[in-house]
Design a protein around this motif. Sequence first.
Motif, short mmCIF file in Angstrom:
data_model
loop_
_atom_site.label_atom_id
_atom_site.label_comp_id
_atom_site.label_asym_id
_atom_site.label_seq_id
_atom_site.Cartn_x
_atom_site.Cartn_y
_atom_site.Cartn_z
N UNK A 14 30.13 -48.29 -14.12
CA UNK A 14 29.00 -47.39 -14.40
C UNK A 14 29.40 -46.31 -15.40
N UNK A 15 30.61 -45.76 -15.22
CA UNK A 15 31.11 -44.73 -16.13
C UNK A 15 31.33 -45.27 -17.54
N UNK A 16 31.81 -46.52 -17.63
CA UNK A 16 31.99 -47.16 -18.94
C UNK A 16 30.66 -47.26 -19.68
N UNK A 17 29.63 -47.71 -18.95
CA UNK A 17 28.29 -47.86 -19.54
C UNK A 17 27.79 -46.49 -20.00
N UNK A 20 27.51 -39.08 -12.16
CA UNK A 20 28.43 -38.44 -11.22
C UNK A 20 27.77 -38.35 -9.86
N UNK A 21 28.52 -37.80 -8.89
CA UNK A 21 27.95 -37.59 -7.55
C UNK A 21 26.77 -36.62 -7.63
N UNK A 22 26.86 -35.63 -8.53
CA UNK A 22 25.77 -34.67 -8.69
C UNK A 22 24.61 -35.23 -9.50
N UNK A 23 24.93 -36.19 -10.38
CA UNK A 23 23.91 -36.82 -11.23
C UNK A 23 24.04 -38.34 -11.05
N UNK A 24 23.57 -38.85 -9.87
CA UNK A 24 23.93 -40.21 -9.45
C UNK A 24 23.07 -41.35 -10.01
N UNK A 25 22.18 -41.05 -10.95
CA UNK A 25 21.30 -42.08 -11.52
C UNK A 25 21.58 -42.27 -13.00
N UNK A 39 23.95 -33.51 -18.65
CA UNK A 39 24.05 -32.86 -17.33
C UNK A 39 23.57 -31.41 -17.32
N UNK A 40 23.58 -30.74 -18.49
CA UNK A 40 23.08 -29.36 -18.56
C UNK A 40 21.57 -29.31 -18.77
N UNK A 41 20.94 -30.48 -18.82
CA UNK A 41 19.49 -30.54 -19.00
C UNK A 41 19.05 -30.41 -20.43
N UNK A 42 19.96 -30.58 -21.38
CA UNK A 42 19.61 -30.44 -22.79
C UNK A 42 19.66 -31.79 -23.51
N UNK A 43 19.00 -31.83 -24.66
CA UNK A 43 19.10 -33.01 -25.53
C UNK A 43 18.12 -34.12 -25.22
N UNK A 44 17.16 -33.90 -24.32
CA UNK A 44 16.20 -34.95 -23.98
C UNK A 44 15.25 -35.22 -25.15
N UNK A 52 19.95 -54.01 -20.63
CA UNK A 52 19.59 -52.74 -19.98
C UNK A 52 20.32 -52.63 -18.65
N UNK A 53 20.94 -51.48 -18.40
CA UNK A 53 21.69 -51.28 -17.16
C UNK A 53 21.16 -50.07 -16.41
N UNK A 54 21.02 -50.23 -15.10
CA UNK A 54 20.63 -49.13 -14.23
C UNK A 54 21.68 -49.01 -13.14
N UNK A 55 22.18 -47.79 -12.90
CA UNK A 55 23.19 -47.59 -11.87
C UNK A 55 22.76 -46.49 -10.92
N UNK A 56 23.09 -46.66 -9.64
CA UNK A 56 22.80 -45.65 -8.61
C UNK A 56 24.05 -45.54 -7.73
N UNK A 57 24.55 -44.31 -7.57
CA UNK A 57 25.75 -44.09 -6.77
C UNK A 57 25.42 -43.85 -5.29
N UNK A 58 26.40 -44.18 -4.44
CA UNK A 58 26.37 -43.82 -3.01
C UNK A 58 26.47 -42.29 -2.90
N UNK A 59 25.77 -41.61 -2.01
CA UNK A 59 24.97 -42.14 -0.89
C UNK A 59 23.49 -42.31 -1.20
N UNK A 60 23.07 -42.07 -2.47
CA UNK A 60 21.66 -42.29 -2.80
C UNK A 60 21.32 -43.77 -2.56
N UNK A 61 22.22 -44.65 -2.98
CA UNK A 61 22.14 -46.06 -2.60
C UNK A 61 22.98 -46.21 -1.34
N UNK A 62 22.32 -46.32 -0.19
CA UNK A 62 23.00 -46.16 1.10
C UNK A 62 24.12 -47.15 1.39
#
Length: 502
Positions: A160-163, A172-177, A295-300, A187-197
Amino acid sequence: MGEIERYPIEADGIKVEVKIVGGEGKSNLYKLVVPELSKPTMALIDEIRQELIVEVKVSAAEILDPKVMGTLKKKFYDKAEELLKKELPNLDENNKKFLIGNLLHDMLGFGKIEFLLNDGYLEEIVINTADEPIRVYHKKYGWLLTDVYVNSEDQIQNFSNMIARRVGRQITVLNPLLDAHLVTGDRANAVFYPISNRGNTITIRKFARDPWTVTDFITNKTGDSDIFALIWLAVQYEMNMLISGGTASGKTSLLNVCMPFMPPNHRLISIEDTRELQLPKFLYWCPLTTRQPNPEGKGEVTMLDLLVNSLRMRPDRIILGEMRRKKEAEVLFEAMHTGHSVYATVHADSINETIQRLINPPIEVPANLLSAVNLNVVMFRDRRNGIRRIYQVGEFIVSEESGSNIAKPNILYRWKPITDKLVQHSTSLKLFEDLSRHTGLTQAEINKDLESKKKILNYLVKNNIRSLDNVGKVMSQYYIDSDFVVGAVNKNSKPDTLLKMR
């Protein structure tokens, strides 16, 4: 379990086989037949891997830049070949390619998943957790369990980090999607634990290496030459078109199939969340894609940002991946009313439902604006039989009733499930009138043009001219000299006559 089918695939020079196995009362299984490495060979490979890490200098920019991935692989391949030659001077070419390919997959790729990414029959690859085998969606057999596992949850995180890194994002754990795309365009979609139980999850939707064309859609009965001649006519003369349908009904595929009908001297701007459209080389095309914030909410960069910006790029045609929100719809319909030719997809299962979706929240377009849409094509997916069909073709008729504007559907063609054919449902009240007003063509001239286009499409099917570039060449020739193309088709000339660009 018995073998149902076997076919070869290749990834980075490694040739392996896929076996589909199953039996009565048993679920089918997708198996990769990959030669096993002996322990001494694995030890040697590990030793070469360590030497490569030390000797091949790779900058952070190279690792993060998808455009230099080919160069990076070449650099690793050449050095690995040199090291293997020193250790095993008598190694034959096939074994050398296999060993180096394995190294490339482990160091720069996704291990055995690289084989799945190179299987043209797969549409989806799903890693649900490290405790379960990877699942795939096969074009012929649907969902299948594979015999491929990911070693650990940490490895799924690493993938996921490579992608993410290669598209300038973080997960990251704080930004898990994460929603991103691979170097291959998948197209790749990733979801980290524990959001993905149950564990870290990656879903990869495969990008078509050999995209569908109008020839394929006529051959597999998704539509017929009458319908595509009508769509071609509408596209040629800059009519606005919406493509509706449910999830995975083939909306984007149909949009892609219609793009070669564009004249080559028109400027096309496409706007998508993730690049899915693939257009022939002859088109004057500028693809734009959205970007998520950092992650800082900029650049969208949103679809609305791109849509507004596209109007400043002097487009002749605007292609929107999917219409979802009110502001996007407002800008898009404004573009239609200011003379731009617009094509977009929308989630709706019929022409009537498309109207309701457009005039109600969250899109909520005033009904009177719908008169700018010249053609609505609805796609349908029959899940029981595993087929996709053009379900309805029609137009929106806007009239005033009791002091307010009302939009109603006029279905021109509809799919008849019993005969598996598209049949005419009613005559056009608006499309041909709009065409005549915009082009000066009489109804007789329109009918003659439709007949010529139908003959060209049937010629493509008869001669199996189906690749994106070859269909594109015929369309380009048509816009350069339509009389030449129509004449060649009427004479049933050899395909080379049309495929040789003049």
